[in-house]
Every structure is written in structure tokens, then in C-alpha cells.
Design a protein around this motif. Structure first.
Motif, PDB file in Angstrom:
ATOM      1  N   ASP A  71       0.835  -1.207   0.000  1.00 57.23           N
ATOM      2  CA  ASP A  71       0.000   0.000   0.000  1.00 57.23           C
ATOM      3  C   ASP A  71       0.866   1.252   0.000  1.00 57.23           C
ATOM      4  OD1 ASP A  71      -2.201   1.609  -0.061  1.00 57.23           O
ATOM      5  OD2 ASP A  71      -2.765   1.289   2.053  1.00 57.23           O
ATOM      6  N   HIS A  72       1.771   1.308  -0.965  1.00 61.56           N
ATOM      7  CA  HIS A  72       2.630   2.474  -1.158  1.00 61.56           C
ATOM      8  C   HIS A  72       3.437   2.809   0.105  1.00 61.56           C
ATOM      9  CE1 HIS A  72       0.553   3.077  -4.947  1.00 61.56           C
ATOM     10  NE2 HIS A  72      -0.602   3.035  -4.295  1.00 61.56           N
ATOM     11  N   GLY A  73       3.869   1.803   0.797  1.00 60.74           N
ATOM     12  CA  GLY A  73       4.725   2.011   1.956  1.00 60.74           C
ATOM     13  C   GLY A  73       3.990   2.266   3.252  1.00 60.74           C
ATOM     14  N   ARG A  74       2.666   2.242   3.238  1.00 60.69           N
ATOM     15  CA  ARG A  74       1.927   2.443   4.498  1.00 60.69           C
ATOM     16  C   ARG A  74       2.065   1.246   5.432  1.00 60.69           C
ATOM     17  NH1 ARG A  74      -2.549   6.257   3.857  1.00 60.69           N
ATOM     18  NH2 ARG A  74      -3.774   4.995   5.303  1.00 60.69           N
ATOM     19  N   GLY A  75       2.322   0.083   4.880  1.00 62.54           N
ATOM     20  CA  GLY A  75       2.427  -1.117   5.705  1.00 62.54           C
ATOM     21  C   GLY A  75       3.645  -1.932   5.340  1.00 62.54           C
ATOM     22  N   ASN A  76       3.965  -2.864   6.205  1.00 64.26           N
ATOM     23  CA  ASN A  76       5.117  -3.734   5.970  1.00 64.26           C
ATOM     24  C   ASN A  76       4.876  -5.073   6.649  1.00 64.26           C
ATOM     25  OD1 ASN A  76       7.947  -4.815   7.198  1.00 64.26           O
ATOM     26  ND2 ASN A  76       8.277  -3.829   5.207  1.00 64.26           N
ATOM     27  N   LEU A  77       5.363  -6.114   6.008  1.00 67.26           N
ATOM     28  CA  LEU A  77       5.346  -7.463   6.567  1.00 67.26           C
ATOM     29  C   LEU A  77       6.751  -8.039   6.452  1.00 67.26           C
ATOM     30  CD1 LEU A  77       3.945 -10.068   7.630  1.00 67.26           C
ATOM     31  CD2 LEU A  77       3.492 -10.645   5.212  1.00 67.26           C
ATOM     32  N   THR A  78       7.275  -8.542   7.555  1.00 60.26           N
ATOM     33  CA  THR A  78       8.606  -9.156   7.573  1.00 60.26           C
ATOM     34  C   THR A  78       8.514 -10.524   8.218  1.00 60.26           C
ATOM     35  OG1 THR A  78       9.725  -7.007   7.737  1.00 60.26           O
ATOM     36  CG2 THR A  78      10.974  -8.949   8.381  1.00 60.26           C
ATOM     37  N   LEU A  79       9.046 -11.528   7.525  1.00 59.68           N
ATOM     38  CA  LEU A  79       9.077 -12.892   8.035  1.00 59.68           C
ATOM     39  C   LEU A  79      10.528 -13.307   8.250  1.00 59.68           C
ATOM     40  CD1 LEU A  79       6.432 -14.586   5.708  1.00 59.68           C
ATOM     41  CD2 LEU A  79       6.073 -13.587   7.981  1.00 59.68           C
ATOM     42  N   PHE A  80      10.757 -14.051   9.321  1.00 60.16           N
ATOM     43  CA  PHE A  80      12.113 -14.487   9.656  1.00 60.16           C
ATOM     44  C   PHE A  80      12.061 -15.951  10.086  1.00 60.16           C
ATOM     45  CE2 PHE A  80      15.584 -15.348  12.527  1.00 60.16           C
ATOM     46  CZ  PHE A  80      16.666 -14.717  11.944  1.00 60.16           C
ATOM     47  N   GLY A  81      13.092 -16.704   9.719  1.00 59.70           N
ATOM     48  CA  GLY A  81      13.195 -18.092  10.147  1.00 59.70           C
ATOM     49  C   GLY A  81      14.643 -18.495  10.315  1.00 59.70           C
ATOM     50  N   SER A  82      14.895 -19.416  11.227  1.00 61.79           N
ATOM     51  CA  SER A  82      16.260 -19.893  11.423  1.00 61.79           C
ATOM     52  C   SER A  82      16.240 -21.292  12.017  1.00 61.79           C
ATOM     53  CB  SER A  82      17.051 -18.952  12.349  1.00 61.79           C
ATOM     54  OG  SER A  82      16.595 -19.057  13.675  1.00 61.79           O
ATOM     55  N   TYR A  83      17.365 -21.991  11.819  1.00 62.25           N
ATOM     56  CA  TYR A  83      17.561 -23.312  12.432  1.00 62.25           C
ATOM     57  C   TYR A  83      19.009 -23.386  12.881  1.00 62.25           C
ATOM     58  CZ  TYR A  83      18.301 -28.317  12.979  1.00 62.25           C
ATOM     59  OH  TYR A  83      18.632 -29.557  13.476  1.00 62.25           O
ATOM     60  N   MET A  84      19.212 -23.797  14.138  1.00 65.66           N
ATOM     61  CA  MET A  84      20.556 -23.919  14.695  1.00 65.66           C
ATOM     62  C   MET A  84      20.719 -25.289  15.329  1.00 65.66           C
ATOM     63  SD  MET A  84      22.458 -23.982  17.711  1.00 65.66           S
ATOM     64  CE  MET A  84      21.500 -23.223  19.010  1.00 65.66           C
ATOM     65  N   THR A  85      21.867 -25.906  15.099  1.00 67.55           N
ATOM     66  CA  THR A  85      22.184 -27.157  15.759  1.00 67.55           C
ATOM     67  C   THR A  85      23.589 -27.075  16.343  1.00 67.55           C
ATOM     68  OG1 THR A  85      22.435 -29.559  15.484  1.00 67.55           O
ATOM     69  CG2 THR A  85      22.982 -28.189  13.591  1.00 67.55           C
ATOM     70  N   GLN A  86      23.741 -27.580  17.550  1.00 60.24           N
ATOM     71  CA  GLN A  86      25.026 -27.582  18.250  1.00 60.24           C
ATOM     72  C   GLN A  86      25.229 -28.961  18.850  1.00 60.24           C
ATOM     73  OE1 GLN A  86      26.350 -24.225  20.992  1.00 60.24           O
ATOM     74  NE2 GLN A  86      25.954 -25.796  22.536  1.00 60.24           N
ATOM     75  N   GLY A  87      26.322 -29.608  18.494  1.00 63.66           N
ATOM     76  CA  GLY A  87      26.519 -31.009  18.844  1.00 63.66           C
ATOM     77  C   GLY A  87      26.885 -31.266  20.285  1.00 63.66           C
ATOM     78  N   GLY A  88      27.382 -30.268  21.002  1.00 70.29           N
ATOM     79  CA  GLY A  88      27.767 -30.469  22.391  1.00 70.29           C
ATOM     80  C   GLY A  88      29.167 -31.047  22.534  1.00 70.29           C
ATOM     81  N   VAL A  89      29.613 -31.152  23.779  1.00 68.98           N
ATOM     82  CA  VAL A  89      30.947 -31.666  24.103  1.00 68.98           C
ATOM     83  C   VAL A  89      30.812 -32.647  25.252  1.00 68.98           C
ATOM     84  CG1 VAL A  89      33.264 -31.076  24.923  1.00 68.98           C
ATOM     85  CG2 VAL A  89      32.063 -29.523  23.370  1.00 68.98           C
ATOM     86  N   GLN A  90      31.507 -33.782  25.149  1.00 62.45           N
ATOM     87  CA  GLN A  90      31.532 -34.763  26.221  1.00 62.45           C
ATOM     88  C   GLN A  90      32.748 -34.558  27.115  1.00 62.45           C
ATOM     89  OE1 GLN A  90      28.137 -35.760  25.728  1.00 62.45           O
ATOM     90  NE2 GLN A  90      29.079 -37.430  26.893  1.00 62.45           N
ATOM     91  N   GLN A  91      32.576 -34.824  28.386  1.00 66.17           N
ATOM     92  CA  GLN A  91      33.656 -34.642  29.348  1.00 66.17           C
ATOM     93  C   GLN A  91      34.837 -35.558  29.034  1.00 66.17           C
ATOM     94  OE1 GLN A  91      31.973 -34.004  33.164  1.00 66.17           O
ATOM     95  NE2 GLN A  91      33.839 -34.489  34.284  1.00 66.17           N
ATOM     96  N   ALA A  92      34.559 -36.700  28.457  1.00 64.75           N
ATOM     97  CA  ALA A  92      35.624 -37.646  28.118  1.00 64.75           C
ATOM     98  C   ALA A  92      36.529 -37.127  27.018  1.00 64.75           C
ATOM     99  CB  ALA A  92      35.016 -38.979  27.696  1.00 64.75           C
TER     100      ALA A  92
END
Length: 981
Positions: free
Chosen positions: A263-284
Motif C-alpha cells: 500500500d505504497h509504503g503504508r504497511g510492511n510485513l517481515t518474516l524471519f526463520g532460522s535453524y541452529m544445531t550444536q553437537g555439544g561436548v563430552q567430558q571424556a
């Protein structure tokens, strides 16, 4: 700097490029010098409201090398968050400049400033560290303490990460999203830093003094306002990968967004998505943590013990002697140090995480008086961590099962001729595995606009819910295990009962396999006695918020007078929380921790008002003289009403120097867990003072408690004591008072240089918490507080069965320190820009009164080795950056000063205990960036030297997870690529 904010686009890009500084003026000045267009294109569409003076949003723009988006149009610079004012950057703008809002005030005008110490962190600074989560980034900052919850704490955290400021605890910091409250993790009762996508963060503002008078309860140590990216008009995809030098903690992140104007800049829509994976660390997988875990307390003065005294073959305590099972071959033999169990090889050091996020943000400008906005944030996070196999030691209250596993004299294989108490590590079950899944959604809907004659409003409603399911595998059940061992209660239903040998205990029970305490359980026996628990928790937030403000209510009638601004508002908030543990856990039937349900909530209605008056501006010896007053009235349904206030003064005799000071009060309402939390069992690291006692006073008190020979008495359980913790409905709010004063220097004759110094002091009265297990035991048996002996429960053989430590209103807490910040940005050539930035904290005093009216303990420079937190006197975080056209390089250094070990009562004496200190630690990182057209590339190395954390006798990992967690990973390498289109 006169033309700093001539147009809204330049202001938005400027603010998005803000660099780290606790002095907002220096932040803004440096940001202006380095601001560059983002890699996308600005919208060319005109807007009929472009002439309106809307506040530029720091979340709308970012430096090009982060490839994080562009401001779609001038109207989108309007702040859809609560109005908050700058700390001291008004020199950077003239009377025609845009309003700038910074956390700490409900007002903003171009000429006004605020004395509040606010530190600003940009998305570029976060990204360049290579941190995969906000929790990992926050641990670098000197003002962020070690009393929070971090990814390197794997026992009972369920993968949550909770922020702490000034070491005042994670319960005393208020975390906002875009200036308003958000949904917390229902199990940990905090805003989970692991559930917020790091790529969506545009900037973070840290108010480093109390904020209850403006934002309500919980803002005792300060406020962290996380601003997300909104109102974008381009698209981006970013990929990141990382791995440690050990080949673990493999990390992958993919994120993207797309923004549309309509509408000529009167409105805006923004979509965001993400995926993160972290394997971790073992004490051994770390040499410093896989072996030789020192379990006994250094304060014992005895030879260090490595590994757990609870053996997989069974550790058996007689009246005088200690035995161990004969390697599953039947019978027992004398226990030696070689029989201690190395559990370090079976545990996690860093949580494995997966986090998926979706968000949507929209607004539509109807006219000057009405702009509708909304946002929805959704997160699905899973975590996994491992622990050593469950020990079998007996039950704890409120269970009516046997509190200790007593092996009768006539039990087959018991050749000792005496009754034995058994502590056995159930390795047949396998390692304990903690898996959690949590879904969090927050929806915010609102409207804002002009009312009349400069008055503006912002009305919003926020609803949030968090639901978590946690499975704890291989914890086992006590009754089936005793049944298979052929042990039956002499007095069923009495937790203090003796046991007798019953060879027919399995008769009539399908699947029950007769077994021996001196042998190994068969797979079928394991199947009968093992168990996985499943817990559920849920949190709900409802928040109705109305804010009204006018930055220019009236102009002062005297010469060089300024404006009076007024803000007022109301808020009605309700919070509900339920935690439903597994039924077997509630009944105390498992071998693990006993936990009872929690359910409750509260609601509060509040009103606030703020007045900000510029007494003088551009006058002799008063370039700016501003005073500010804030007040908030709260009415709770749980304890009644409360009032908080804050006053401040900001005086700049010239443009080159500024003096500022604040004083105010704060309040923290007891949270649901503290009020209504059910009893839980925790295995706390602590030393029984009766074990090997020589002091006549301690010996006498121990004998009175049932320990017949303290000098030869040996503590069972290897340095951990079962502690019962829980809520208390009689709790009252804790009250705080904070004051700060300091100066800001921005010399005109050294362009790009800014430095500041700030003294800060906190006092908290009636602190809510529980006494440490060690404090209770020490002060019970040394005769200082004999009333504490009433919460120490001992078995008939003298061993401690449990210690009670429910939440209470304790004593007074004092903490003070100095912050010093330095920023200098200069051009060597037109294409070569250097930036030096330093953030320093010195702890002057940290003392605590553990009980009302009791003595004060000086904990300045202490490291509490039994719980992993520390208060080092010195902390520092420095960055040196060089930008050469599209190429950039940044060197980051974090320094943590040395700390002296403390057991919560005394600092350990090196002449008695040997090693009692940790040295100063330095972590060094480097990051390189390169921009090519619409592409942005980044790569770096954390912990260049691969330095390990220092040794600390914490009884778990040989170091302090809260303080030195960033060293757990070792050397870490990451690469990132982003594309704007």
C-alpha cells in the motif's frame, strides 16, 4: 556532528551501526563515523508522513558486512516499542534532529539526555564473535556475572541459558524483547537465551542499574533489552558452520528473512526463520576433565580424593570400615582409593542443542493517530545431555520407602559380620540421558500514534505460553530394585526402617529376577527395575500495557531553559506456572531426585509516571543540565502494594565533559517457584564437618547428633550431600537500592575518542534464596547458629540423610564497583579505519549477610568452588578492528582476573589447603570479514591459543562452569556466508 541526523534513513543506518560502549553519546558518535549503507537497496517510495519525527529504530539497519537488511521506508523508523530515552548522546544532534530512544527512560527528545548507564551492543559485534547462541556471547561481557545458567552447565538445566548481571543472580535481571516483557522458560523461570535466534538480533541495550521504577519487578540488577530486526524491505539468507579443534561441538546455522512493503509504503510485513544445531561436548573428550575429578572438599585439609566413592560394584559402609564389592564376583573387600569411580568419562560438558525459530512482524499506518502493529515469535528447542549412571542410596522425604539401603548381617555374601549401608552406582542401567523439548510462542498486538499537541500513546497486549516436556532416562525405581535384591522392610511405610533378607521377594511378580547386591544385574533384571521419568511444565504471560508521553509539555520561561517532558502509563500483568513431575518422582520412588508439583501464579496492576526537565541548555557552564524523576506504584494480589522511585541528574558544563548520577529503589516479587515450588532434592557439593573433626566444639556437637567417633568418621557419598529445596508461601519481596555516579569525556580536539567512568553500588534487603548446604553444616556444628541443626537429618549410623534448605528472606547484600569504557576510532587513510574499544569492570566490594541480623561475609574476589560462580575483582573485554575497504579484521580479548576459593564461609588458607586460587585468564579471538557485491563473508577463530580452563575443585568437572565456560570448547573455528537480494 551538526548534520548527524538530517534524514531518517541516515539516522536509522547510523543507529544500526552503533558500536559497543556504555556511554551512548560515544556510541552514537562512533557509529556515525563508520555508518555505511546496507547491502540491499533502500525503498524509493515516497511516504506522505515522511516529515513526521519518528524515532529511528536500531533494529532496522546493520553494517553491510553483516548482510542483515535495509530500512524499507522512513515511516518504518517509528519505534513500535516502549519509549526509552538516551543516556547521553544529545550533543550529537541539534534541535532539528530525530528523537532517539534508549532503554532507561520513557521519554526522548533530541536535546535531552539521561544519566542512566546504558551499554549498547550491535548485531555486528555479536556476529563477529562466532557465538552460536546469545548465552555464549553474553559470557564475554564484564558486567555479565557467573551466577546465571549457561550452555556449559549440563546438570539439571534442560538446555536453558539464563542471564545474570553483576553476579546478582538470574532472578534479579529483567529481559525484554523490543522493550516489553516476553515469555519465559517455564522450567527455569527465565528468558531462555538459547531460544532467541542470534541472527535476528539487531542490537542489545543493557541498563546497568535498577529499573523497577520504570519496568516493574525483577529489574533489580538492571534491564537487558533485546531489539530484533523489523520492518525490512529486502531478503537475506545466511549460512554458518563451526567446529572445535577437537572435532566436536559441530555447529550449523541457517537463517533467512523476507520483507515486503505494501500500500505504497503504508504497511510492511517481515518474516524471519532460522535453524541452529550444536553437537555439544563430552567430558571424556577433554584431557582436563576426563580423569581425576577431585571430589572431596579442599577445606577438609585431607589428601585429595579423585572420583566418586560410589562404585559400580557397590560401596559398603560398616560401623568402622568401608568395603567395596568384589567386581561382581560376590562378597566384598576393603575399599581403597583405586576403587573410586571415574564418572568424568560419562558426562556432558556442553549441552547438545537444536533450535528452530519462526517470526512474523507487521504494521499498517492508518494515519497520524493510528498505526497498528503486531509480532509473533515461535521457538521449538530441544536439548540433550548425559550424566554418569544413577547411584542407588535410598529414598529421601517425602518418600516412605527406606531412606538407606542396609544390607543385613546374614545376607548371602556379606562376610563382614556387620550390617552394611550400600551406595551403588547402577552402571547396568547405562548413563542417564536428559532430553527436553520446549515450545515457546509470544504474540504482541498494539496500536500507537499521536493524540494531540505532542502527546503520543502506545497500547499493546502481549500473550505468551511456554510448554516443556523433559525425559530423564535410566533413573530406576527403588522398590523393584530392593525386591530383586531380596531386601524387604521390617516396618513397611517407615522410611527409617531396617531391611531383612527375603529370598522370596520376587515371588508372584512377573519380570522380577532375583539378584545379589554383590553381583551384576542381568538385562532382564535391568528391564524390571529401570525407569524413565517424564516431566511437564507450562508458563503463561498476559500483559496489557498503555503508555502515554509528551516530550515537550512546556518550555521553561527563563533564559536558556529547556523543555519539560512527561510520560505516564499503566500495566496489568498476570503470570501462571505449573510444573508436573513424573508421578514416580513425586512419590519419591525413583533413585533420582524427589520433586513435588508446583502450581500457582500472581497478577499485578501498576501505574508509572516520569518527568524529565532540562533546566539549562547552551548556557555558560551548562551546555546541558537535566534532571529526571520516575515513580511506579504496584498492587499485587499476593502481598499487597509497593512503590519504587528513581531520580537522576545529568550535567554537561561543556560539550567535552559530562557528569551524571542516579539513585533509586527496586523490587523483586517472589516468583512462582519461590512461592509455591514443591520440594526437590539436590545433590550439593559439601563437606560433613563431623568427618575427621578435631575441634572440641565440633566433636561435642557431632556426638550430640549421633556421630560417635568424629575423628575416625568417614563421610559417605563422596563429597555430595542430599539437600531438600523448595518454595515458601510466606516469602516477602526483596527490596533494593542502587546509586551510580560518573563522568563522560568526549574531547572535540580528539575526534572519535570517548571515555567514561562510572561508580555503581547495589544494596538488596531481604534477599530471597536458600542457605548453602555448607553454610548450614558449618554454622550448626561450630556452634554459631545451632538452630540450623534442626534441618540436618542424620541416619542411625551417623551419615547425613538430608539437609533442608527451603527459600527464605535472608539478609542484606552489598555490591559496588567501577566501570571504565574507552572508544577511539580514527582514519589512517580514507580507506583504512581503526577502532579500539574497551569495556572494563573493577569490583570494589561484594559482601553478604546470610541471615537477618547475622555477620557480614566479604566475598570480594571470591570463587565459590562448590557452585561454580565467582566474583573476580577485574574483568575486561577489548576489541581492536581494522577496516580496509571491503576487508575487515577484528581482534578480541577477554580477561578474567584471578579469584580466591571460598566455601561460602571463609577464604581457604594456602598454608592449610594447598591450591586455593585460580590465575588470571585471557581468551583471544580473531575474525575476518569480506564484502563482495551482495555477498558478505566472515570467518574466525575463538580461543586462538586453545587455552584450557583453570583447575577448580568443583567436584564435577575440575573447573568452574559459570566463570570459565568459554574455555570448555578449546579452539573453535567458524565460517559464515550471507547474501542479500
Amino acid at each position: 556532528m551538526v548534520n548527524l541526523c538530517k534524514n531518517k534513513r541516515r539516522a536509522a543506518a547510523l543507529f544500526g551501526a552503533t558500536i559497543l560502549a556504555s556511554v551512548p553519546f560515544a556510541t552514537l558518535q562512533a557509529a556515525y563515523a563508520q555508518s555505511t549503507p546496507a547491502s540491499g537497496k533502500h525503498s524509493k517510495k515516497p511516504h506522505r508522513q515522511a516529515a513526521r519525527k519518528a524515532a529511528p529504530v536500531a533494529t532496522s539497519s546493520a553494517p553491510a558486512n553483516t548482510a542483515t537488511g535495509t530500512l524499507s521506508h522512513p515511516m518504518q523508523a517509528r519505534d513500535l516499542r516502549p519509549y526509552v530515552a538516551p543516556a547521553s548522546q544529545s550533543e550529537a544532534v541539534n534541535s532539528n534532529a530525530e528523537n532517539i530512544v534508549v532503554t532507561g527512560s520513557a521519554l526522548s527528545t533530541s536535546n535531552n539526555t539521561s544519566a542512566n548507564p546504558v551499554q549498547i551492543v550491535t548485531s555486528k559485534q555479536i556476529q563477529q564473535t562466532g557465538a552460536a547462541t546469545l548465552s555464549d556471547f553474553f559470557q564475554r561481557l564484564p558486567s555479565v556475572g557467573s551466577s546465571g545458567t549457561y550452555n556449559t552447565q549440563t546438570n539439571g538445566t534442560d538446555g536453558a541459558a539464563c542471564l545474570d548481571l553483576r553476579n546478582l543472580g538470574q532472578k534479579r535481571v529483567l529481559v525484554l524483547i523490543d522493550g516489553k516483557r516476553t515469555t519465559v522458560n517455564g522450567d527455569s523461570n527465565c528468558v531462555d537465551m538459547n531460544s532467541l535466534p542470534i541472527q535476528q538480533v539487531a542490537s542489545i541495550e543493557i541498563l546497568k542499574d535498577g529499573g523497577s521504577e520504570l519496568y516493574g519487578a525483577d529489574a533489580v540488577s538492571g534491564v537487558v533489552n533485546i531489539k530484533l530486526k523489523h520492518n525490512l524491505n529486502d531478503a537475506n539468507i545466511t549460512l554458518r558452520g563451526g567446529i572445535t579443534g577437537h572435532g566436536d561441538n559441530r555447529t550449523g546455522i541457517i537463517s533467512g528473512y523476507k520483507g515486503w512493503n505494501f500500500d505504497h509504503g503504508r504497511g510492511n510485513l517481515t518474516l524471519f526463520g532460522s535453524y541452529m544445531t550444536q553437537g555439544g561436548v563430552q567430558q571424556a573428550d577433554r584431557s582436563w576433565s576426563r580423569n581425576n575429578i577431585q571430589l572431596n572438599n579442599p577445606a577438609s585439609g585431607t589428601t585429595p580424593s579423585f572420583g566418586s566413592g560410589t562404585s559400580p560394584f557397590g560401596t559398603f559402609y560398616g560401623a568402622e570400615n568401608t568395603y567395596v564389592g568384589n567386581s561382581y564376583n560376590g562378597g566384598v573387600k576393603p575399599f581403597t582409593s583405586a576403587d573410586r569411580y571415574n564418572y568424568g568419562a560419562d558426562q556432558s560438558l556442553v549441552n547438545a542443542l537444536q533450535d528452530s525459530n519462526l517470526s512474523g512482524d507487521a504494521h499498517y499506518d492508518v494515519n497520524d493517530h493510528l498505526s497498528l502493529y503486531s509480532s509473533v515469535l515461535y521457538s521449538h528447542k530441544t536439548s540433550m545431555s548425559m550424566m554418569a549412571p544413577e547411584p542407588a542410596t535410598g529414598s529421601v522425604p517425602p518418600s516412605n520407602l527406606p531412606s538407606s539401603i542396609l544390607i543385613p548381617e546374614n545376607y548371602p555374601g556379606n562376610t563382614t559380620g556387620e550390617e552394611l549401608q550400600m551406595y551403588r552406582r547402577m552402571n547396568e542401567y547405562g548413563n542417564r540421558e536428559n532430553q527436553s523439548a520446549i515450545d515457546t510462542v509470544t504474540g504482541k498486538f498494539g496500536a500507537q500514534g499521536d493524540i494531540y499537541a505532542g502527546w503520543k500513546y502506545d497500547l499493546s497486549y502481549t500473550y505468551g505460553v511456554s510448554m516443556e516436556t523433559t525425559q530423564f532416562a535410566n533413573v530406576g525405581l527403588l522398590a523393584p530394585l530392593l525386591q530383586e535384591y531380596g531386601l524387604s522392610s521390617v516396618n513397611p511405610g517407615d522410611s527409617g526402617t531396617d531391611l531383612y533378607y527375603n529370598p522370596n521377594a520376587c515371588a508372584g511378580s512377573a519380570g522380577c529376577v532375583p539378584s545379589s547386591v554383590f553381583g551384576k544385574l542381568s538385562p532382564d533384571a535391568v528391564k524390571y527395575a529401570n525407569y524413565n521419568t517424564i516431566d511437564h511444565s507450562q508458563y503463561q504471560l498476559r500483559d496489557l500495557n498503555l503508555r502515554i508521553n509528551n516530550n515537550h509539555v512546556v518550555h521553561m520561561p527563563w533564559s536558556n531553559g529547556g523543555d519539560l517532558g512527561i510520560a505516564l502509563g499503566m500495566e496489568h500483568r498476570g503470570e501462571q506456572l505449573t510444573h508436573n513431575p513424573d508421578p514416580q518422582t513425586v512419590a519419591g520412588n525413583t533413585l533420582g531426585n524427589t520433586v513435588t508439583p508446583t502450581s500457582g501464579g500472581f497478577n499485578v496492576t501498576e501505574g508509572y509516571i516520569e518527568g524529565k526537565l532540562t533546566l539549562l541548555k547552551d548556557a555558560p557552564l551548562a551546555h546541558d543540565l537535566t534532571i529526571d524523576g520516575q515513580g511506579r506504584y504496584s498492587s499485587y494480589n499476593t502481598f499487597g502494594s509497593a512503590y519504587n522511585w528513581k531520580g537522576s541528574i545529568d550535567w554537561a558544563p561543556t560539550r567535552d565533559i559530562r557528569f551524571r548520577g542516579t539513585i533509586g529503589t527496586s523490587l523483586r516479587q517472589p516468583n512462582v517457584y519461590e512461592l509455591y515450588g514443591g520440594t526437590t532434592l539436590s545433590y550439593n557439593t559439601a563437606l560433613d564437618p563431623c568427618a575427621g573433626a578435631t575441634s572440641p566444639v565440633i566433636v561435642a556437637n557431632c556426638q550430640k547428633a549421633g556421630v560417635h567417633s568424629p575423628g575416625t568418621f568417614t563421610q559417605a557419598g563422596g563429597g555430595q550431600i542430599q539437600t531438600l529445596e523448595g518454595g515458601n508461601p510466606k516469602l516477602k519481596p526483596e527490596v533494593g537500592r542502587t546509586y551510580t555516579f560518573g563522568t563522560v569525556i568526549t574531547p572535540r580536539w580528539i575526534p572519535g575518542l570517548s571515555t567514561s567512568a562510572e561508580f555503581w553500588h547495589y544494596t538488596i534487603t531481604g534477599t530471597i534464596g536458600s542457605l548453602t548446604t555448607q553454610y548450614i553444616l558449618d554454622n550448626c556444628y561450630n556452634g554459631q547458629q545451632t538452630n540450623l541443626c534442626g534441618v540436618v537429618d542424620r541416619l542411625s549410623n551417623g551419615q547425613i540423610n538430608s539437609v533442608g534448605a527451603i527459600d527464605e528472606n535472608l539478609g542484606v547484600y552489598h555490591e559496588s564497583g567501577v566501570d571504565w569504557d574507552f572508544t577511539y576510532r580514527f582514519h589512517v587513510t580514507p580507506r583504512d579505519i581503526f577502532t579500539v574499544d574497551n569495556n572494563f569492570q573493577y569490583l570494589v566490594n561484594q559482601s553478604q549477610q546470610n541471615v537477618p541480623g547475622g555477620q557480614y561475609y566479604n566475598y570480594t574476589g571470591a570463587l565459590f568452588y562448590q557452585n561454580g560462580s565467582a566474583q573476580p575483582r577485574v574483568r575486561d573485554y577489548a576489541t581492536l578492528s581494522w577496516q580496509h575497504g571491503p576487508f575487515g579484521i577484528s581482534y578480541m580479548m577477554q580477561y578474567i582476573g584471578g579469584a580466591h576459593w571460598n566455601d561460602s564461609s571463609v577464604f581457604l588458607d594456602p598454608t592449610q589447603y594447598g591450591r586455593v586460587k585460580t590465575p588470571g585468564m585471557v581468551q583471544q579471538d580473531i575474525t575476518l570479514t569480506y564484502n563482495y557485491k551482495k555477498w558478505a563473508f566472515e570467518g574466525g577463530v575463538q580461543n586462538i591459543a586453545g587455552k584450557n580452563p583453570p583447575f577448580v575443585a568443583d567436584g564435577t568437572e575440575n573447573t568452574s562452569s559459570g566463570q570459565y565456560g568459554n574455555f570448555y570448547y578449546g579452539r573453535y573455528i567458524f565460517l559464515q556466508a550471507g547474501l542479500n537480494f
